[in-house]
Design a protein around this motif. Sequence first.
Motif, PDB file in Angstrom:
ATOM      1  N   GLU A 141      10.055   7.723  14.505  1.00  0.00           N
ATOM      2  CA  GLU A 141      10.930   6.911  15.370  1.00  0.00           C
ATOM      3  C   GLU A 141      12.406   7.244  15.091  1.00  0.00           C
ATOM      4  O   GLU A 141      13.286   6.429  15.351  1.00  0.00           O
ATOM      5  N   GLN A 142      12.654   8.397  14.486  1.00  0.00           N
ATOM      6  CA  GLN A 142      14.007   8.904  14.191  1.00  0.00           C
ATOM      7  C   GLN A 142      14.732   8.141  13.099  1.00  0.00           C
ATOM      8  O   GLN A 142      15.955   8.191  13.017  1.00  0.00           O
ATOM      9  N   GLU A 143      14.014   7.413  12.272  1.00  0.00           N
ATOM     10  CA  GLU A 143      14.648   6.674  11.173  1.00  0.00           C
ATOM     11  C   GLU A 143      14.469   7.458   9.882  1.00  0.00           C
ATOM     12  O   GLU A 143      13.345   7.800   9.523  1.00  0.00           O
ATOM     13  N   LYS A 144      15.590   7.742   9.205  1.00  0.00           N
ATOM     14  CA  LYS A 144      15.463   8.520   7.954  1.00  0.00           C
ATOM     15  C   LYS A 144      16.322   7.967   6.825  1.00  0.00           C
ATOM     16  O   LYS A 144      16.535   8.632   5.813  1.00  0.00           O
ATOM     17  N   GLU A 145      16.836   6.753   6.998  1.00  0.00           N
ATOM     18  CA  GLU A 145      17.697   6.155   5.963  1.00  0.00           C
ATOM     19  C   GLU A 145      16.960   4.968   5.364  1.00  0.00           C
ATOM     20  O   GLU A 145      16.848   3.915   6.013  1.00  0.00           O
ATOM     21  N   PHE A 146      16.486   5.127   4.145  1.00  0.00           N
ATOM     22  CA  PHE A 146      15.642   4.085   3.561  1.00  0.00           C
ATOM     23  C   PHE A 146      16.223   3.482   2.293  1.00  0.00           C
ATOM     24  O   PHE A 146      16.853   4.172   1.490  1.00  0.00           O
ATOM     25  N   LYS A 147      15.944   2.187   2.138  1.00  0.00           N
ATOM     26  CA  LYS A 147      16.490   1.453   0.993  1.00  0.00           C
ATOM     27  C   LYS A 147      15.408   1.113  -0.036  1.00  0.00           C
ATOM     28  O   LYS A 147      15.626   1.220  -1.241  1.00  0.00           O
ATOM     29  N   ALA A 148      14.236   0.681   0.437  1.00  0.00           N
ATOM     30  CA  ALA A 148      13.199   0.190  -0.487  1.00  0.00           C
ATOM     31  C   ALA A 148      11.831   0.212   0.171  1.00  0.00           C
ATOM     32  O   ALA A 148      11.718   0.232   1.404  1.00  0.00           O
ATOM     33  N   ILE A 149      10.804   0.183  -0.690  1.00  0.00           N
ATOM     34  CA  ILE A 149       9.435   0.041  -0.178  1.00  0.00           C
ATOM     35  C   ILE A 149       8.686  -0.935  -1.088  1.00  0.00           C
ATOM     36  O   ILE A 149       8.830  -0.881  -2.318  1.00  0.00           O
ATOM     37  N   ALA A 150       7.915  -1.834  -0.495  1.00  0.00           N
ATOM     38  CA  ALA A 150       7.039  -2.718  -1.268  1.00  0.00           C
ATOM     39  C   ALA A 150       5.615  -2.225  -1.067  1.00  0.00           C
ATOM     40  O   ALA A 150       5.228  -1.857   0.049  1.00  0.00           O
ATOM     41  N   ILE A 151       4.843  -2.204  -2.147  1.00  0.00           N
ATOM     42  CA  ILE A 151       3.462  -1.695  -2.085  1.00  0.00           C
ATOM     43  C   ILE A 151       2.523  -2.699  -2.755  1.00  0.00           C
ATOM     44  O   ILE A 151       2.807  -3.173  -3.865  1.00  0.00           O
ATOM     45  N   VAL A 152       1.429  -3.027  -2.063  1.00  0.00           N
ATOM     46  CA  VAL A 152       0.402  -3.877  -2.691  1.00  0.00           C
ATOM     47  C   VAL A 152      -0.964  -3.243  -2.463  1.00  0.00           C
ATOM     48  O   VAL A 152      -1.248  -2.685  -1.406  1.00  0.00           O
ATOM     49  N   GLY A 153      -1.812  -3.321  -3.467  1.00  0.00           N
ATOM     50  CA  GLY A 153      -3.150  -2.748  -3.342  1.00  0.00           C
ATOM     51  C   GLY A 153      -4.167  -3.611  -4.037  1.00  0.00           C
ATOM     52  O   GLY A 153      -3.814  -4.527  -4.788  1.00  0.00           O
ATOM     53  N   GLY A 154      -5.420  -3.319  -3.762  1.00  0.00           N
ATOM     54  CA  GLY A 154      -6.480  -4.059  -4.448  1.00  0.00           C
ATOM     55  C   GLY A 154      -7.811  -3.823  -3.769  1.00  0.00           C
ATOM     56  O   GLY A 154      -7.873  -3.414  -2.607  1.00  0.00           O
ATOM     57  N   LYS A 155      -8.863  -4.037  -4.525  1.00  0.00           N
ATOM     58  CA  LYS A 155     -10.218  -3.884  -4.020  1.00  0.00           C
ATOM     59  C   LYS A 155     -10.490  -4.871  -2.891  1.00  0.00           C
ATOM     60  O   LYS A 155     -10.055  -6.039  -2.965  1.00  0.00           O
ATOM     61  N   GLU A 156     -11.223  -4.398  -1.901  1.00  0.00           N
ATOM     62  CA  GLU A 156     -11.623  -5.259  -0.796  1.00  0.00           C
ATOM     63  C   GLU A 156     -12.438  -6.440  -1.359  1.00  0.00           C
ATOM     64  O   GLU A 156     -13.279  -6.246  -2.245  1.00  0.00           O
ATOM     65  N   THR A 204      -4.372  -9.156  -5.081  1.00  0.00           N
ATOM     66  CA  THR A 204      -3.990  -7.743  -5.095  1.00  0.00           C
ATOM     67  C   THR A 204      -3.528  -7.420  -6.514  1.00  0.00           C
ATOM     68  O   THR A 204      -3.233  -8.313  -7.300  1.00  0.00           O
ATOM     69  N   SER A 205      -3.489  -6.122  -6.835  1.00  0.00           N
ATOM     70  CA  SER A 205      -3.082  -5.748  -8.195  1.00  0.00           C
ATOM     71  C   SER A 205      -1.960  -4.712  -8.143  1.00  0.00           C
ATOM     72  O   SER A 205      -1.624  -4.200  -7.079  1.00  0.00           O
ATOM     73  N   PHE A 206      -1.431  -4.420  -9.301  1.00  0.00           N
ATOM     74  CA  PHE A 206      -0.349  -3.456  -9.453  1.00  0.00           C
ATOM     75  C   PHE A 206      -0.801  -2.104  -8.875  1.00  0.00           C
ATOM     76  O   PHE A 206      -1.840  -1.584  -9.277  1.00  0.00           O
ATOM     77  N   CYS A 207      -0.045  -1.526  -7.952  1.00  0.00           N
ATOM     78  CA  CYS A 207      -0.475  -0.284  -7.291  1.00  0.00           C
ATOM     79  C   CYS A 207       0.697   0.701  -7.174  1.00  0.00           C
ATOM     80  O   CYS A 207       1.371   0.743  -6.140  1.00  0.00           O
ATOM     81  N   PRO A 208       0.949   1.451  -8.235  1.00  0.00           N
ATOM     82  CA  PRO A 208       2.054   2.422  -8.167  1.00  0.00           C
ATOM     83  C   PRO A 208       1.729   3.554  -7.196  1.00  0.00           C
ATOM     84  O   PRO A 208       0.562   3.914  -7.029  1.00  0.00           O
ATOM     85  N   ILE A 250      11.334   0.969  -5.428  1.00  0.00           N
ATOM     86  CA  ILE A 250       9.885   0.851  -5.237  1.00  0.00           C
ATOM     87  C   ILE A 250       9.467  -0.472  -5.873  1.00  0.00           C
ATOM     88  O   ILE A 250       9.630  -0.665  -7.089  1.00  0.00           O
ATOM     89  N   ILE A 251       8.991  -1.379  -5.039  1.00  0.00           N
ATOM     90  CA  ILE A 251       8.718  -2.758  -5.476  1.00  0.00           C
ATOM     91  C   ILE A 251       7.205  -2.975  -5.508  1.00  0.00           C
ATOM     92  O   ILE A 251       6.518  -2.783  -4.500  1.00  0.00           O
ATOM     93  N   LEU A 252       6.705  -3.378  -6.680  1.00  0.00           N
ATOM     94  CA  LEU A 252       5.257  -3.551  -6.862  1.00  0.00           C
ATOM     95  C   LEU A 252       4.986  -4.959  -7.352  1.00  0.00           C
ATOM     96  O   LEU A 252       5.779  -5.525  -8.097  1.00  0.00           O
ATOM     97  N   GLU A 253       3.832  -5.487  -6.933  1.00  0.00           N
ATOM     98  CA  GLU A 253       3.484  -6.831  -7.403  1.00  0.00           C
ATOM     99  C   GLU A 253       2.193  -6.773  -8.216  1.00  0.00           C
ATOM    100  O   GLU A 253       1.183  -6.231  -7.767  1.00  0.00           O
ATOM    101  N   GLY A 254       2.228  -7.338  -9.389  1.00  0.00           N
ATOM    102  CA  GLY A 254       1.046  -7.380 -10.256  1.00  0.00           C
ATOM    103  C   GLY A 254       0.151  -8.554  -9.898  1.00  0.00           C
ATOM    104  O   GLY A 254       0.473  -9.357  -9.017  1.00  0.00           O
ATOM    105  N   GLU A 255      -0.973  -8.633 -10.604  1.00  0.00           N
ATOM    106  CA  GLU A 255      -1.977  -9.647 -10.273  1.00  0.00           C
ATOM    107  C   GLU A 255      -1.478 -11.081 -10.327  1.00  0.00           C
ATOM    108  O   GLU A 255      -1.844 -11.913  -9.521  1.00  0.00           O
ATOM    109  N   GLU A 256      -0.647 -11.348 -11.288  1.00  0.00           N
ATOM    110  CA  GLU A 256      -0.170 -12.727 -11.420  1.00  0.00           C
ATOM    111  C   GLU A 256       1.115 -12.964 -10.627  1.00  0.00           C
ATOM    112  O   GLU A 256       1.841 -13.927 -10.879  1.00  0.00           O
ATOM    113  N   GLY A 257       1.408 -12.077  -9.708  1.00  0.00           N
ATOM    114  CA  GLY A 257       2.591 -12.256  -8.864  1.00  0.00           C
ATOM    115  C   GLY A 257       3.874 -11.743  -9.491  1.00  0.00           C
ATOM    116  O   GLY A 257       4.946 -11.865  -8.901  1.00  0.00           O
TER     117      GLY A 257
END
Length: 135
Positions: A65-80, A85-89, A108-115
């Motif tokens: 979409e022509q966007e290339k200027e980024f500040k941050a990303i949040a990532i969450v992962g975990g087993k279905e 969710t758990s820490f997902c680098p 790069i913002i990650l959230e662990g199991e206990e928040g």
Amino acid sequence: MNNKELIYKAKKVRENAYAPYSNFLVGAALLTKAGEIYTGCNIENAAYSPCVCAERTAIFKAVSEQEKEFKAIAIVGGKEGADKTSFCPPCGVCRQVMREFCQDDFLIILEGEEGAIKEYTLKELLPESFKADYL
Ligand code: THU
């Protein structure tokens, strides 16, 4: 947009993850310098190698979409089916894709199991990286 809001968006898009092989669902929310958000989930494939991570889905959606200027990303992962969710680098391939479009101070913002929230810069997660300057 604060970290909690970005994590919330990552959790929301994680619901769209297509991961019938690993059953590991990931969501990512990418914040642009202009304050827009692009989200992405992981999308797997029976042939395995075409699988794409949530982070790259979000980044590629933005770049397309022509966007290339980024500040941050949040990532969450975990087993279905897990209630948390758990820490997902980010994987190494995604870190290299971030390197292509983001500066050293990209967050790069990650959230662990206990928040608990962990924050890293791209430089911390990918020091001495190969980039366009070397070509
Ligand atoms: N995955 C992501 O989407 N992002 C990461 O940071 C790590 C791994 C995906 C890829 C695959 O679909 C599943 O999680 C298991 O590796």
